[in-house]
Design a protein around this motif. Structure first.
Motif, PDB file in Angstrom:
ATOM      1  N   GLY A 234      -5.032  20.565 -19.487  1.00 25.97           N
ATOM      2  CA  GLY A 234      -4.544  22.027 -18.670  1.00 25.97           C
ATOM      3  C   GLY A 234      -3.869  21.628 -17.480  1.00 25.97           C
ATOM      4  N   ASP A 235      -4.569  21.072 -16.447  1.00 23.71           N
ATOM      5  CA  ASP A 235      -4.241  20.968 -14.995  1.00 23.71           C
ATOM      6  C   ASP A 235      -3.618  19.389 -14.782  1.00 23.71           C
ATOM      7  N   GLY A 236      -3.994  18.460 -15.525  1.00 20.78           N
ATOM      8  CA  GLY A 236      -3.386  17.047 -15.544  1.00 20.78           C
ATOM      9  C   GLY A 236      -4.246  16.105 -14.642  1.00 20.78           C
ATOM     10  N   GLN A 237      -4.914  16.831 -13.929  1.00 23.78           N
ATOM     11  CA  GLN A 237      -5.920  16.043 -12.902  1.00 23.78           C
ATOM     12  C   GLN A 237      -5.175  15.048 -11.993  1.00 23.78           C
ATOM     13  N   SER A 238      -3.965  15.547 -11.505  1.00 20.98           N
ATOM     14  CA  SER A 238      -3.253  14.546 -10.438  1.00 20.98           C
ATOM     15  C   SER A 238      -4.073  13.828  -9.659  1.00 20.98           C
ATOM     16  N   THR A 239      -4.977  14.667  -8.745  1.00 21.87           N
ATOM     17  CA  THR A 239      -5.561  14.228  -7.715  1.00 21.87           C
ATOM     18  C   THR A 239      -6.382  13.007  -8.283  1.00 21.87           C
ATOM     19  N   ILE A 240      -7.095  12.861  -9.339  1.00 25.83           N
ATOM     20  CA  ILE A 240      -7.952  11.886  -9.954  1.00 25.83           C
ATOM     21  C   ILE A 240      -6.965  10.669 -10.195  1.00 25.83           C
ATOM     22  N   VAL A 241      -5.914  10.978 -10.868  1.00 27.61           N
ATOM     23  CA  VAL A 241      -4.781   9.972 -11.034  1.00 27.61           C
ATOM     24  C   VAL A 241      -4.335   9.214  -9.684  1.00 27.61           C
ATOM     25  N   PHE A 242      -3.959  10.029  -8.787  1.00 29.36           N
ATOM     26  CA  PHE A 242      -3.590   9.676  -7.477  1.00 29.36           C
ATOM     27  C   PHE A 242      -4.731   8.777  -6.940  1.00 29.36           C
ATOM     28  N   ASP A 243      -5.983   9.264  -6.723  1.00 31.18           N
ATOM     29  CA  ASP A 243      -7.059   8.502  -6.156  1.00 31.18           C
ATOM     30  C   ASP A 243      -7.176   7.140  -6.841  1.00 31.18           C
TER      31      ASP A 243
ATOM     32  N   GLN B 200     -15.073  14.205  -6.436  1.00 34.84           N
ATOM     33  CA  GLN B 200     -14.372  13.225  -7.567  1.00 34.84           C
ATOM     34  C   GLN B 200     -13.722  12.068  -6.909  1.00 34.84           C
ATOM     35  N   VAL B 201     -13.276  12.174  -5.744  1.00 39.19           N
ATOM     36  CA  VAL B 201     -12.482  10.985  -5.121  1.00 39.19           C
ATOM     37  C   VAL B 201     -13.275  10.206  -4.090  1.00 39.19           C
ATOM     38  N   GLN B 202     -12.370   9.022  -3.921  1.00 39.62           N
ATOM     39  CA  GLN B 202     -12.858   8.128  -2.930  1.00 39.62           C
ATOM     40  C   GLN B 202     -11.935   7.772  -1.779  1.00 39.62           C
ATOM     41  N   ARG B 203     -10.454   7.984  -2.329  1.00 38.79           N
ATOM     42  CA  ARG B 203      -9.663   7.427  -1.059  1.00 38.79           C
ATOM     43  C   ARG B 203      -8.741   8.701  -0.842  1.00 38.79           C
ATOM     44  N   MET B 204      -8.480   9.807  -1.780  1.00 38.97           N
ATOM     45  CA  MET B 204      -7.747  10.809  -1.427  1.00 38.97           C
ATOM     46  C   MET B 204      -8.655  11.811  -0.163  1.00 38.97           C
ATOM     47  N   THR B 205      -7.815  12.143   0.567  1.00 42.54           N
ATOM     48  CA  THR B 205      -8.491  13.140   1.548  1.00 42.54           C
ATOM     49  C   THR B 205      -7.856  14.538   1.245  1.00 42.54           C
ATOM     50  N   VAL B 206      -8.858  15.450   1.013  1.00 45.02           N
ATOM     51  CA  VAL B 206      -8.816  16.781   0.542  1.00 45.02           C
ATOM     52  C   VAL B 206      -8.901  17.759   1.632  1.00 45.02           C
ATOM     53  N   ILE B 207      -7.692  18.318   1.643  1.00 44.90           N
ATOM     54  CA  ILE B 207      -7.846  19.294   2.856  1.00 44.90           C
ATOM     55  C   ILE B 207      -7.930  20.798   2.283  1.00 44.90           C
TER      56      ILE B 207
ATOM     57  N   PRO C 125       0.884  -1.090   0.060  1.00 44.57           N
ATOM     58  CA  PRO C 125      -0.044   0.093   0.008  1.00 44.57           C
ATOM     59  C   PRO C 125       0.690   1.232   0.015  1.00 44.57           C
ATOM     60  N   ILE C 126       0.278   2.161  -0.456  1.00 47.15           N
ATOM     61  CA  ILE C 126       1.136   3.528  -0.966  1.00 47.15           C
ATOM     62  C   ILE C 126       0.668   4.774   0.030  1.00 47.15           C
ATOM     63  N   SER C 127       1.377   5.643   0.066  1.00 49.13           N
ATOM     64  CA  SER C 127       1.047   6.965   0.820  1.00 49.13           C
ATOM     65  C   SER C 127       1.712   7.973  -0.134  1.00 49.13           C
ATOM     66  N   ILE C 128       0.739   8.980  -0.528  1.00 51.89           N
ATOM     67  CA  ILE C 128       0.737  10.136  -1.514  1.00 51.89           C
ATOM     68  C   ILE C 128       0.358  11.270  -0.678  1.00 51.89           C
ATOM     69  N   VAL C 129       1.101  12.606  -0.658  1.00 45.77           N
ATOM     70  CA  VAL C 129       0.944  13.895  -0.302  1.00 45.77           C
ATOM     71  C   VAL C 129       1.116  14.861  -1.456  1.00 45.77           C
TER      72      VAL C 129
ATOM     73  N   GLY D 165      -4.001   8.991   0.976  1.00 49.67           N
ATOM     74  CA  GLY D 165      -3.538  10.067   0.152  1.00 49.67           C
ATOM     75  C   GLY D 165      -3.848  11.299   0.839  1.00 49.67           C
ATOM     76  N   ILE D 166      -3.515  12.595   0.896  1.00 55.29           N
ATOM     77  CA  ILE D 166      -3.773  13.605   1.009  1.00 55.29           C
ATOM     78  C   ILE D 166      -3.595  14.790   0.181  1.00 55.29           C
ATOM     79  N   SER D 167      -4.587  15.727  -0.315  1.00 56.24           N
ATOM     80  CA  SER D 167      -4.380  16.708  -1.388  1.00 56.24           C
ATOM     81  C   SER D 167      -4.845  18.046  -0.558  1.00 56.24           C
ATOM     82  N   ILE D 168      -3.802  19.039  -0.738  1.00 57.12           N
ATOM     83  CA  ILE D 168      -4.095  20.226   0.111  1.00 57.12           C
ATOM     84  C   ILE D 168      -4.254  21.229  -1.037  1.00 57.12           C
ATOM     85  N   ASP D 169      -5.343  22.292  -0.868  1.00 56.03           N
ATOM     86  CA  ASP D 169      -5.510  23.619  -1.633  1.00 56.03           C
ATOM     87  C   ASP D 169      -6.046  24.509  -0.863  1.00 56.03           C
TER      88      ASP D 169
END
Length: 244
Positions: free
Chosen positions: A109-118, A144-151, A92-96, A128-132
């Protein structure tokens, strides 16, 4: 000349900030690594070669999922590299991530990395954590995500307070829009300074919007890591390093 002097000044200041946060063991390791140069760099997306050819003719799950959306874009080589690297870990992996998916479907344009990582988290397991800083972007990403936690919040402040950074496999820096100059580069160098001493060897560090080797959001991160003897493993619109 003034541009070069300012660049060197920013690099020195930020490097001193990282050094002040690092342990003595890490400083010793950095001095040893600074003597090791010449790691082979793969510059895929800045060449005329089709980056898809570097990953073989047989389509893997990542290519099947995102090929139509990303394969003609500047980020394909780097996202494919990340997929292969994280898959090969076999755990299992961990992404920030800093900067989140702020517009639906904007792969070009943006690449949709959050969707890719999710999706990668769904494939491999992990967290995974995404910060904005933008509440609107946070809302779009969360829907749009199931596993990434968006902060929601300032990325540097939140990064300083995150625990278990030694377990992170991938850090992806993309929170500050590139408009030229040094603002974005300084911000991403500050993000890295906030967490670098807590990252384990082997952690992947990636920065988006790298216009060329010497121009883009990665400029100061590249200078800082180069001082420690860490050269990119892939140079493209996303530049990638592995912490030594």
């Amino acid at each position: 000349l003034d541009r070069c002097l300012n660049y060197r000044h920013h690099c020195r200041y930020l490097w001193m900030s990282i050094e002040s946060k690092a342990s003595e063991d890490h400083r010793s390791l950095s001095r040893r690594l600074s003597r090791a140069r010449g790691r082979k760099v793969h510059a895929l997306a800045w060449s005329a070669r089709d980056p898809r050819r570097s990953f073989g003719a047989t389509m893997n799950a990542f290519e099947q999922k995102f090929g139509e959306k990303l394969s003609n874009g500047a980020r394909w080589a780097a996202f494919s590299w990340m997929y292969e690297h994280l898959r090969n870990l076999g755990t299992p992996i961990s992404i920030v991530e800093t900067g989140t998916a702020r517009q639906r479907g904007n792969y070009e344009g943006d690449g949709q990395s959050t969707i890719v990582f999710d999706w990668m988290l769904q494939e491999f397991g992990g967290t995974g954590i995404s910060i904005d800083l933008s509440l609107d972007a946070v809302g779009v990403a969360r829907s749009q995500v199931q596993r990434m936690t968006v902060i929601h919040g300032d990325s540097i402040t939140i990064l300083r307070g995150l625990s278990d950074m030694d377990r992170v496999n991938l850090v992806y820096l993309d929170s500050y829009d590139w408009t030229g100059g040094y603002d974005a580069a300084l911000h991403h160098a500050g993000e890295l300074a906030a967490i670098f001493s807590r990252l384990s060897p082997g952690c992947v560090i990636a920065v988006d919007d790298c216009i060329s080797r010497t121009n883009g959001k990665h400029m100061l991160v590249a200078a800082m890591l180069r001082e420690m003897g860490m050269m990119p493993v892939l140079e493209s619109h996303i530049t990638i390093w592995i912490k030594g």
